[in-house]
Design an enzyme around this catalytic site. Structure first.
Site, PDB file in Angstrom:
ATOM      1  CB  SER A  28      47.979  79.765  22.980  1.00  8.32           C
ATOM      2  OG  SER A  28      48.656  80.850  22.409  1.00  8.32           O
ATOM      3  NE  ARG A  83      42.355  74.053  32.778  1.00  8.19           N
ATOM      4  CZ  ARG A  83      42.078  74.769  33.838  1.00  8.19           C
ATOM      5  NH1 ARG A  83      42.300  74.299  35.038  1.00  8.19           N
ATOM      6  NH2 ARG A  83      41.551  75.973  33.713  1.00  8.19           N
ATOM      7  CG  ASP A 135      46.154  82.532  21.943  1.00  6.78           C
ATOM      8  OD1 ASP A 135      45.821  82.649  23.133  1.00  6.78           O
ATOM      9  OD2 ASP A 135      45.635  81.682  21.177  1.00  6.78           O
TER      10      ASP A 135
HETATM   11  C1  GLC Z   1      42.728  77.534  25.015  1.00  6.12           C
HETATM   12  C2  GLC Z   1      43.942  77.855  25.858  1.00  6.12           C
HETATM   13  C3  GLC Z   1      44.156  79.353  25.973  1.00  6.12           C
HETATM   14  C4  GLC Z   1      44.186  79.985  24.593  1.00  6.12           C
HETATM   15  C5  GLC Z   1      42.941  79.589  23.797  1.00  6.12           C
HETATM   16  C6  GLC Z   1      42.957  80.148  22.383  1.00  6.12           C
HETATM   17  O1  GLC Z   1      41.606  77.993  25.661  1.00  6.12           O
HETATM   18  O2  GLC Z   1      43.796  77.312  27.148  1.00  6.12           O
HETATM   19  O3  GLC Z   1      45.355  79.649  26.649  1.00  6.12           O
HETATM   20  O4  GLC Z   1      44.250  81.380  24.719  1.00  6.12           O
HETATM   21  O5  GLC Z   1      42.839  78.189  23.739  1.00  6.12           O
HETATM   22  O6  GLC Z   1      44.050  79.716  21.672  1.00  6.12           O
END
Ligand code: GLC
Length: 496
Positions: A176, A191, A229
């Protein structure tokens, strides 16, 4: 910390010892001293800083919509609008055993999901808390750890003989963080977000890194899909509630996914996918308004959170909303009032002065304190920070928590409204699958999102309803692995 502060604090001696001190004058003898009146005056100031008017919200929505469009048109935009290669909705008929590894902001989870069709499933899982060191160490080492946990899980949860000689179980890897994908089993980390600073990973294909670790540990699995996610949540929520059109996560981080027609994804035209094919888009909207800071109302506390983070300038939207930051915003306001000699006079406040000690969970506890005396708030401050509070202070803290929590929910409503408005979902209405600790545990967070949607759209805002989503990172990951296997077996877009 400046030694000139009135009130209290600590000094470190050259030999490293910590000395507590406090300064008081004769008129402050009736401690603790913050009165109802002074606290009410201060609250007014914070109310004007943290309150979002409907008009301001509508302006944010417009800018947000433009940003989403731009991300679909061009590569390498601040909000990257990542095509995920998850084609369309699940049929609900997906079946079989799938493994899922979920590397989130706080935990690593390993799951075995049995999809039983008709929106039904069974899940067995293990959770491992990630240490702060693991969040900063070498990338390959982190993936080796994920592989080890998966191996231990398989050894203790899958009966011998279940996996036949030469057979490999399909695995969904929920990772995620923003990854640009060329195909579903690939993802170049753009990143780190959410405070992660693992080295030797940004710019690399994390799926390939994980496959290397799986190979070293000799685990009989095929990494079928790398998913976010939010994408998992979108698919899992639709599996059980087909009215779902958008998914949002309000946890350690904040992000959304929705289903888009490929004809609208200008930047992916060269892939040769039909215009009317649908694909889930991982927005990575936490990055909205990063670097330029043109649209979001940032207070000086938000700027400190940003500047002292490991990624200054980045994830501007997320830093106003997600669970990783809300407690810190409140702590910074408290520290300002300590510095001004308003709070905790004559008490040693050093425990409140370390960054990130004020957990966002405290905000929800403070807001939901059912007692007149606000006993829960007394408990938080005496137990965790060793300071006494007056009733006036406690009422102030509760009101402040409310302001910060409410702003987060109303900004979240702006993001949802941008997708709804861009996709034209307002008239027919839709369900928004939502998950994450903030959404699930913060009292009134969902209601405030709904109020925000009405402030933006008027009565029609009621057509957009959020609901607690199905487990996207486990079940969703498995469904996507199943959908991907089916798609490839059917020979559809096998190159992605
Ligand atoms: C951050 C991550 C993203 C993820 C979110 C919730 O924003 O960059 O990929 O979906 O957290 O977990």
């Amino acid at each position: 910390m400046p030694a000139s502060r009135r009130g209290s604090g600590t000094l470190t001696t050259p030999s490293g010892q910590t000395l507590a001190f406090h300064t008081r004058t004769h008129d402050e003898e009736d401690l603790p001293h913050a009165t109802k009146k002074t606290m009410a005056d201060h609250l007014r100031k914070y109310e004007s800083l943290f309150t979002l008017t409907p008009q301001r919200m509508r302006m944010i929505v417009e800018a947000f919509k433009d940003t989403l469009e731009l991300g679909l048109q061009k590569h390498d935009q601040v909000v990257p609008m990542i095509p995920t290669f998850v084609f369309g909705w699940p049929t609900g008929k997906e079946r079989g055993d799938y493994l899922a590894v979920d590397l989130g902001g706080t935990n690593l989870r390993v799951c075995l999901v049995t999809l039983q069709g008709e929106g039904k499933f069974e899940i067995t899982q293990s959770k491992y808390r990630l240490s702060e060191e693991q969040k900063q160490e070498d990338g390959q080492k982190l993936f080796d750890f994920c592989a080890e946990c998966l191996k231990t899980f398989i050894d203790s949860n899958i009966k011998e003989g279940t996996i036949k000689e030469g057979q490999e179980l399909p695995l969904g890897f929920t990772f995620s963080y923003p990854c640009s994908q060329e195909r579903i089993d690939h993802g170049q980390l753009i990143r780190w977000t959410k405070g992660f600073g693992v080295t030797n990973t940004e710019g690399r294909d994390v799926a390939a890194m994980f496959i290397e670790s799986l190979g070293k540990a000799d685990i009989p699995v095929t990494l079928t899909a790398l998913i976010n996610d939010t994408t998992g949540t979108l698919i899992a929520s639709h599996y059980v509630n087909p009215r779902t059109k958008i998914a949002v996560i309000f946890g350690t981080g904040c992000n959304a996914a929705y289903m888009e027609k490929m004809g609208n994804v200008e930047k992916s035209k060269s892939l040769g996918i039909k215009d009317d094919a649908e694909m889930a888009i991982n927005c990575e909207w936490g990055a909205f308004d990063s670097f330029e800071h043109e649209h979001l109302p940032r207070t000086k506390y938000d700027k400190v959170v940003d500047e002292t983070s490991n990624k200054p300038g980045e994830q501007a939207f997320e830093k106003l909303i997600s669970g990783r930051y809300l407690g810190e915003i409140l702590r910074l306001v408290i520290c300002e009032l300590i510095d001004e000699g308003v709070l905790f006079l004559g008490q040693n406040t050093y425990k409140l002065e370390a960054p990130y000690v004020f957990d966002t969970a405290f905000l929800s506890l403070m807001e939901s304190d059912p007692t007149d005396e606000l006993l829960m708030i007394i408990g938080i401050f005496t137990h965790f920070f060793a300071v006494e509070t007056t009733l006036a202070e406690r009422q102030f803290f509760r009101a402040l928590a409310m302001l910060i929590g409410k702003r987060a929910a109303r900004l979240s409503a702006c993001g949802i409204a941008a997708i709804v408005s861009k996709m034209g979902y307002l008239e027919e209405g839709c369900s928004v699958g939502a998950d994450g600790s903030l959404y699930n545990k913060y009292p009134g967070f969902a209601d405030r999102i709904h109020e925000g949607l009405i402030d933006i759209f008027g009565e029609k805002g009621k057509n957009i309803v959020t609901h607690h989503a199905e487990d996207g990172s486990g079940v969703g990951s498995a469904i996507i692995a199943a959908m991907t296997k089916e798609r490839k077996d059917a020979g559809l877009y096998t190159h992605v």
